[in-house]
Write a protein that holds these residues in place. Sequence first.
Motif, mmCIF file in Angstrom:
data_model
loop_
_atom_site.group_PDB
_atom_site.id
_atom_site.type_symbol
_atom_site.label_atom_id
_atom_site.label_comp_id
_atom_site.label_asym_id
_atom_site.label_seq_id
_atom_site.Cartn_x
_atom_site.Cartn_y
_atom_site.Cartn_z
ATOM 1 N N LYS A 20 49.534 -72.792 -45.252
ATOM 2 C CA LYS A 20 48.955 -74.115 -44.990
ATOM 3 C C LYS A 20 48.796 -74.896 -46.291
ATOM 4 O O LYS A 20 49.011 -76.113 -46.325
ATOM 5 C CB LYS A 20 47.607 -73.965 -44.283
ATOM 6 N N LYS A 21 48.462 -74.195 -47.363
ATOM 7 C CA LYS A 21 48.316 -74.858 -48.657
ATOM 8 C C LYS A 21 49.665 -75.365 -49.168
ATOM 9 O O LYS A 21 49.759 -76.484 -49.689
ATOM 10 C CB LYS A 21 47.714 -73.882 -49.673
ATOM 11 N N ALA A 22 50.712 -74.574 -48.980
ATOM 12 C CA ALA A 22 52.035 -74.948 -49.480
ATOM 13 C C ALA A 22 52.643 -76.080 -48.667
ATOM 14 O O ALA A 22 53.220 -77.025 -49.214
ATOM 15 C CB ALA A 22 52.954 -73.738 -49.475
ATOM 16 N N ALA A 23 52.533 -76.011 -47.348
ATOM 17 C CA ALA A 23 53.184 -76.989 -46.477
ATOM 18 C C ALA A 23 52.336 -78.232 -46.248
ATOM 19 O O ALA A 23 52.858 -79.287 -45.862
ATOM 20 C CB ALA A 23 53.524 -76.349 -45.136
ATOM 21 N N GLY A 24 51.051 -78.127 -46.469
ATOM 22 C CA GLY A 24 50.181 -79.304 -46.339
ATOM 23 C C GLY A 24 50.167 -79.891 -44.933
ATOM 24 O O GLY A 24 50.140 -79.169 -43.937
ATOM 25 N N ALA A 25 50.248 -81.219 -44.879
ATOM 26 C CA ALA A 25 50.142 -81.935 -43.605
ATOM 27 C C ALA A 25 51.354 -81.722 -42.706
ATOM 28 O O ALA A 25 51.326 -82.107 -41.534
ATOM 29 C CB ALA A 25 49.940 -83.424 -43.859
ATOM 30 N N ARG A 26 52.428 -81.123 -43.247
ATOM 31 C CA ARG A 26 53.630 -80.928 -42.440
ATOM 32 C C ARG A 26 53.515 -79.757 -41.475
ATOM 33 O O ARG A 26 54.385 -79.564 -40.632
ATOM 34 C CB ARG A 26 54.845 -80.738 -43.356
ATOM 35 N N ILE A 27 52.473 -78.966 -41.608
ATOM 36 C CA ILE A 27 52.310 -77.831 -40.709
ATOM 37 C C ILE A 27 51.293 -78.188 -39.628
ATOM 38 O O ILE A 27 50.287 -78.847 -39.914
ATOM 39 C CB ILE A 27 51.862 -76.573 -41.493
ATOM 40 N N PRO A 28 51.555 -77.858 -38.376
ATOM 41 C CA PRO A 28 50.632 -78.229 -37.290
ATOM 42 C C PRO A 28 49.256 -77.586 -37.465
ATOM 43 O O PRO A 28 49.128 -76.507 -38.033
ATOM 44 C CB PRO A 28 51.323 -77.677 -36.035
ATOM 45 N N THR A 29 48.262 -78.264 -36.966
ATOM 46 C CA THR A 29 46.898 -77.738 -36.965
ATOM 47 C C THR A 29 46.502 -77.409 -35.538
ATOM 48 O O THR A 29 46.618 -78.248 -34.634
ATOM 49 C CB THR A 29 45.908 -78.770 -37.542
#
Length: 207
Positions: free
Chosen positions: A14-23
Amino acid sequence: MNPFVFGDYPCIMKKAAGARIPTFTTYEAKLVKGSVDFIGLNHYITVSVKDRPSSIEKHSRDFGADMAAEVSLEALTADQYPVIPSGLYELLEYLKEAYGNLPIYIQENGQKTLRNGTLNDTPRIEYMHAYIGSVLDAVRNGSNTRGYFAWCFLDGFELLGGYVLSYGLYYVDLDDNELRRYPKLSAYWYANFLKGKEVQFSKLRTN
């Protein structure tokens, strides 16, 4: 695998992909957690990985940059894969420890050769013998691996190699209108293995 087992992606991901990963919402996390029935695993090669933290700093981010690693893929361009069965064993051990020893089915595992090579495909036999052995070692050490499938039964069109490379236990003559099929040495070896017979290469034959 983490969402299926733990209900969320790993923090480092999540830290690496940031906002591009779904929550996941709380409800979604509850739905997905524990929903996996088994792990389907395709394994062919073992690669070396080297740390590359500089990729994290790139403005244009993608899957490769998110990994922050340099992966060696020379084996993909070779005519045959190197035989490193310890890679499969260690992967099965990792999955056992990291994800609660879920059932595993090895859906694909096999050696590539040049298509118009020979029916006496001893490199394929040596590859399968070694990797099936590593699966047995993992099962004896507690791995919940329940199935193994060789790739593949017949020569065909391959994703990365078209008709140049072959994985089949049977050769298919594409120049024949009837598409005749001929068993390779590996077909005899695998058939005897499944019947529980111990067969030496010298006792096999390809007509």
